[in-house]
Design a protein around this motif. Structure first.
Motif: not given
Length: 223
Positions: A119-131
């Motif tokens: 859940k923590f990784v997803i929350q952080k990753s949602m800030k990015f898009k693309g590769v």
């Protein structure tokens, strides 16, 4: 690196059959969320493919860790044969848990620590898009608690060979690609009944394979 024909058949058949039911249900939602996050990307299919490759890379990484531990068990023949027996029993129990579901499967899959980390990784990753999003979310997807992944990781433990363990997890990941890449289309083609049949066949193979491994371990141990 030597995989017996029966081992390769089990690995390939369980991975491929269960991918259309179990993997579709477990990871399809994550893939769909990723696609929605990157819906405006002009090469969405290629990006989704990269996401899936990153997921497979996570499986290979876990295979390396289990392969290292399995290599330690292989130092002593008695320890290795006893581990075969325990691993086989675990596989059979896991297969039953996958069939009947309920509290036993929840015990295997509802890992609070891993869920919190994911859940923590997803929350952080949602800030990015693309590769960057594909690499981070795909790799995190590989760590989602899953009874089927546990089966393959358990199988790598009894190999005593890191390369073989990596190969097993690679085959598992690649076998799930068709279902994960084309799950939207496949959901229209495959009936729910057929998905259930695929799952049950895969789970029964897991039980039989586990009992066979346990038997081999027991016979080897008492010699």
């Amino acid at each position: 690196m030597i995989l017996l024909n029966i081992d390769f058949f089990v690995i390939l058949s369980v991975a491929f059959l269960s991918s259309f039911g179990h993997c579709y249900a477990m990871c399809g939602g994550f893939t769909l969320a990723f696609m929605r996050l990157n819906a405006s990307h002009k090469h969405l299919f290629l990006l989704t493919f990269l996401y899936q490759l990153s997921r497979i890379l996570a499986y290979i990484f876990l295979g390396i860790l289990c392969g290292i531990f399995g290599n330690i068990l292989a130092v002593n023949s008695k320890i290795q044969s006893f581990s075969f027996f325990i691993i086989g029993i675990f596989m059979a129990i896991l297969g039953c848990a996958l069939i009947f579901r309920g509290n036993l499967l929840a015990f295997f899959e509802n890992n609070i620590i891993i869920h919190s980390l994911f859940k923590f990784v997803i929350q952080k990753s949602m800030k990015f898009k693309g590769v960057k999003s594909a690499l981070m979310l795909g790799f995190a997807n590989g760590f989602v608690p899953c009874g089927l992944v546990y089966f393959f990781l358990t199988d790598t433990l009894k190999r005593g060979n890191i390369l073989e363990s990596m190969f097993i997890m690679f085959i598992f990941g690649i076998s799930t690609l068709p279902a994960m890449l084309f799950f939207a289309r496949l959901s229209q083609i495959l009936s729910e009944f057929l998905k259930i049949i695929f799952n049950y066949v895969a789970y029964i193979i897991i039980i039989v394979y586990g009992l066979h491994a346990s038997y081999i371990g027991f016979i080897t141990f008492i010699k």
